[in-house]
Design a protein around this motif. Structure first.
Motif, short mmCIF file in Angstrom:
data_model
loop_
_atom_site.label_atom_id
_atom_site.label_comp_id
_atom_site.label_asym_id
_atom_site.label_seq_id
_atom_site.Cartn_x
_atom_site.Cartn_y
_atom_site.Cartn_z
N GLY A 114 6.97 2.53 -3.84
CA GLY A 114 6.23 3.85 -3.87
C GLY A 114 6.94 4.76 -4.93
O GLY A 114 6.82 5.85 -4.99
N HIS A 115 7.57 4.04 -6.05
CA HIS A 115 8.23 4.98 -7.05
C HIS A 115 7.36 4.26 -8.29
O HIS A 115 8.09 4.70 -9.51
N GLU A 116 6.22 3.94 -8.42
CA GLU A 116 5.87 3.37 -9.54
C GLU A 116 5.31 4.43 -10.60
O GLU A 116 5.24 5.66 -10.19
N PRO A 117 5.60 4.21 -11.83
CA PRO A 117 5.75 2.75 -12.30
C PRO A 117 7.00 1.86 -12.33
O PRO A 117 7.22 0.93 -12.62
N ALA A 118 8.17 2.60 -11.75
CA ALA A 118 9.21 1.77 -11.44
C ALA A 118 9.00 1.02 -10.20
O ALA A 118 8.29 1.39 -9.33
N HIS A 119 9.50 -0.08 -10.24
CA HIS A 119 10.37 -0.70 -11.36
C HIS A 119 9.81 -1.83 -12.21
O HIS A 119 10.31 -1.93 -13.11
N ALA A 120 8.59 -2.22 -11.50
CA ALA A 120 7.93 -3.57 -12.07
C ALA A 120 7.53 -3.06 -13.47
O ALA A 120 7.39 -3.96 -14.46
N GLY A 121 6.92 -1.71 -13.72
CA GLY A 121 6.49 -1.29 -15.15
C GLY A 121 7.67 -1.59 -16.04
O GLY A 121 7.25 -1.31 -17.31
N TYR A 122 8.85 -1.62 -15.76
CA TYR A 122 9.97 -1.55 -16.97
C TYR A 122 10.57 -3.10 -17.10
O TYR A 122 11.37 -3.17 -17.71
N VAL A 123 9.68 -3.99 -16.77
CA VAL A 123 9.96 -5.40 -16.79
C VAL A 123 9.48 -6.09 -18.24
O VAL A 123 8.17 -5.56 -18.48
N GLY A 138 11.18 -3.96 -2.52
CA GLY A 138 11.11 -3.85 -1.16
C GLY A 138 9.78 -3.17 -0.79
O GLY A 138 9.08 -2.55 -1.47
N ASP A 139 9.71 -3.05 0.59
CA ASP A 139 8.64 -2.16 1.17
C ASP A 139 8.81 -0.70 0.71
O ASP A 139 9.70 -0.20 0.18
N PRO A 165 1.69 5.06 3.20
CA PRO A 165 0.57 4.54 3.51
C PRO A 165 0.55 4.07 4.93
O PRO A 165 -0.41 4.16 5.93
N ALA A 166 1.81 3.59 5.66
CA ALA A 166 1.71 3.25 6.72
C ALA A 166 1.92 4.38 7.90
O ALA A 166 1.52 4.10 9.04
N VAL A 167 2.33 5.62 7.57
CA VAL A 167 2.18 6.71 8.27
C VAL A 167 1.32 7.56 8.28
O VAL A 167 0.51 8.04 9.64
N GLY A 168 0.47 7.88 7.16
CA GLY A 168 -0.73 8.58 7.04
C GLY A 168 -0.75 10.14 7.19
O GLY A 168 -1.71 10.82 7.37
N LYS A 169 0.35 10.80 7.34
CA LYS A 169 0.66 12.15 7.29
C LYS A 169 1.76 12.45 6.42
O LYS A 169 2.69 11.61 6.34
N PRO A 170 1.81 13.70 5.88
CA PRO A 170 2.90 14.24 4.98
C PRO A 170 4.36 14.00 6.22
O PRO A 170 4.29 14.36 7.14
N LEU A 181 -6.40 4.44 -1.10
CA LEU A 181 -7.21 3.74 -1.70
C LEU A 181 -6.44 2.30 -1.35
O LEU A 181 -5.75 1.93 -2.47
N ILE A 182 -6.33 1.84 -0.22
CA ILE A 182 -5.63 0.66 0.14
C ILE A 182 -6.56 -0.21 0.99
O ILE A 182 -7.50 0.21 1.26
N ASN A 183 -6.03 -1.53 1.03
CA ASN A 183 -6.80 -2.44 2.13
C ASN A 183 -6.09 -2.52 3.32
O ASN A 183 -6.62 -2.11 4.54
N ASP A 184 -4.72 -3.03 3.50
CA ASP A 184 -4.00 -2.99 4.49
C ASP A 184 -2.68 -2.38 4.38
O ASP A 184 -2.01 -2.95 3.30
N PRO A 185 -2.19 -1.53 4.96
CA PRO A 185 -0.91 -1.04 4.77
C PRO A 185 0.43 -2.01 4.71
O PRO A 185 1.31 -1.75 3.82
#
Length: 569
Positions: free
Chosen positions: A57-66, A77-78, A199-204, A4-8
């Motif tokens: 990719g570690h959400e809610p870390a790190h922004a969720g803890y501000v 970062g990316d 998201p940018a790779v699209g496979k496991p 569920l993304i728009n642009d990787p």
């Protein structure tokens, strides 16, 4: 792989914008992927700033803890990539004052290099900075030196402690000292049931067999220290805790806090089972769990699995963990319930202990025959589990097979002395199914059997016609309870034709055996005809025409046990 993304290339910025939108005490720096507290005082009046961050990719870390009492800023970062030195510099300069800043860094090369370089640059500008590196991954105890272990989910506990210490007005040296104590007394370890998808790779990133798991993984989609066969939640929890206890010397009399962390796609149901297992193990070792939290705190995108973190605690550290915070993702105080079990449930009611007439009837050949039939029906339902699950997965939630199996097992578990009379036998079966089967099937079957039991009260040897009347009364009770009629695509579409066929065949002078054979055919035909019916009740009704083409699982289940009774009628 669906995402569920728009642009990787835009996932990080758009994720941060969505996070800040629901956290009024935060703001996003316009030209950097940095979330900061929006209630900062003027620079000269600021307390110690606490910053952290890393790859997204570690959400809610790190922004969720501000928020107040936790992080002052989070640098993103990316996905799975360290933030740039410039982004970290921007964060430090924006939120710091003369009291300085503490950088909490997970032990990865990119994070250490970029946060370390940023620290050197701002020190040259006169901003005091301390760095605390978290290396809590005990899975690497036999692989790399202690100082080279990864930082994983336990880092969130360090965020909380340091943020509370800074909010209390402690100087930078003391805030950093408490954070180091926490990091030194912290151990974490994870288990993965599968990989994650960037998201940018699209496979496991890797593929596991159907019965394989990875033990001792990091948080960037990498494989673990070793691969092993899947085992129970209790065994996995015990494996991790035993490893942590050996490495960090957790033992009897110790006080700890526990963090049960989902890696991204682990449902709360499974995390709660892990929590139960972890608490049981720790309490059995005489370790006092002062606080515990369960949820997704530091994820690896959509990875299925979990990690456990344990930290030695004292009164000072505990008070910091208990301190209030406005951080969106912090779950609260984590109080542990030490009185987890209520008083013993009430005894069985007299309805379950007796037949409907209020007394037990002497066992008879008829009752013994009923038990043989009940066991045959139970075996048929148990054998049909897979087929019923498949049918229910088409138009329901897929639990019919397991529900019917539980019902069959409950009937098989009934002792012989429960089959005391026709009425008593039916009541015993109804009550067993009521207790064993969740969802709608349990109440429907229990209601039907209990209605039939009342219909045969005080009748130690019902005639075939009286059995037919009891059967019809049971079907009517189920219809009344659920509101289903013929043609609604439910179990009624097999039950009603069977009851009607049995009654009519007896009225036509046919034997009980012949009459029941006609009931079997009617039930099977009714179940088959549900293929063409549009469902009007239950979960299947939400699918509308999409459910057409496959028979109703509940009706098929009815035809299974009705057919099984053919040999004993």
């Amino acid at each position: 792989m669906k995402k569920l993304i728009n642009d990787p290339k835009a996932v990080v910025r758009e994720m941060l914008e969505g996070t800040v939108a629901l956290s009024p005490n935060t703001a996003l720096i316009a030209d950097e992927n940095v979330v900061i507290r929006s209630d900062l005082l003027a620079a000269p009046d600021r307390k110690v700033a606490v910053l952290s961050g890393g790859g997204s990719g570690h959400e809610p870390a790190h922004a969720g803890y501000v928020g107040t009492g936790m992080l002052t800023a989070a640098v993103a970062g990316d996905v799975f990539t360290s933030p740039s030195t410039d982004a970290i510099l921007s964060a430090i300069r924006t939120v710091s004052g003369p009291a300085g800043a503490l950088l909490i860094v997970k032990n990865y090369t990119g994070d250490r290099l970029n946060f370390g370089l940023a620290a050197e640059l701002v020190r040259a500008e006169g901003i005091p900075v301390e760095i605390v590196v978290v290396a809590d991954d005990v899975a690497l105890r036999d692989t790399v030196p202690k100082e080279r272990r990864r930082g994983i989910a336990g880092t969130v506990l360090v965020h909380k402690l340091a943020g509370a210490a800074a909010e209390a007005g402690l100087p930078l040296e003391d805030v950093a000292g408490l954070a180091r104590v926490a990091a030194d007394n912290l151990g974490s370890m994870g288990v993965s049931l599968g990989s994650c998808t960037l998201p940018a790779v699209g496979k496991p990133g890797f593929v596991l067999g159907a019965d394989e798991i990875e033990v001792g993984l990091g948080i960037h989609g990498e494989q673990g220290v070793r691969r092993m066969a899947l085992t129970s939640a209790d065994n996995l929890s015990n494996l991790i805790l035993e490893t942590m206890a050996a490495d960090r010397a957790f033992g009897e009399g110790d006080r700890v806090v526990l963090l049960v962390n989902g890696l991204g796609s682990t449902p709360p149901l499974e995390l709660s089972i892990i929590t139960r297992a972890a608490l049981s193990w720790l309490e059995a070792q005489g370790i006092s769990v002062e606080r515990a939290w369960t949820g997704t705190f530091l994820s690896a995108l959509d990875m299925p699995g979990f990690s456990l973190s344990l930290m030695h605690i004292n009164d000072e550290l505990l008070s910091l963990l208990d301190a209030p915070t406005t951080a969106l993702a912090w779950p609260g105080r984590g109080l542990v319930n030490n009185n987890r079990f209520a008083a013993k449930a009430a005894d069985k009611s007299s309805v379950e202990q007796t037949s409907t007439s209020g007394h037990r009837v002497t066992s008879s050949a008829a009752s013994a025959r009923i038990r043989v039939g009940a066991l045959a029906a139970a075996d048929a339902l148990i054998a049909a589990e897979e087929a019923l699950t498949e049918l229910d997965s088409v138009a329901g939630d897929g639990d019919l097979g397991s529900s019917m199996k539980r019902g069959g097992e409950a009937i098989r578990a009934l002792p012989a002395d429960e089959f005391t009379s026709p009425a008593g036998s039916l009541a015993a079966i109804g009550n067993a199914l009521r207790r064993a089967i969740a969802g709608s099937s349990g109440p429907f079957y229990a209601t039907g059997f209990l209605r039939a039991s009342r219909h045969l009260a005080d009748n130690p040897l019902p005639s075939p016609e009286e059995w037919a009347e009891a059967f019809s009364s049971a079907v009517q009770a189920i219809s009344d309870l659920g509101g289903a009629k013929l043609g609604d695509r439910t179990m009624i579409d097999a039950l009603q034709p069977a009851a009607d066929a049995f009654t009519k065949a007896l009225a036509d002078g046919k034997s009980a055996t012949q009459s029941w054979s006609e009931a079997v055919v009617a039930a099977e035909t009714g179940a088959e005809e549900t293929k063409t019916m549009r469902p009007r009740l239950g979960r299947a009704s939400y699918l509308g025409e999409r459910a057409v083409g496959s028979p109703d699982g509940g009706a098929v289940a009815v035809s299974c046990w009705i057919k099984a009774l053919k040999t004993v009628i």
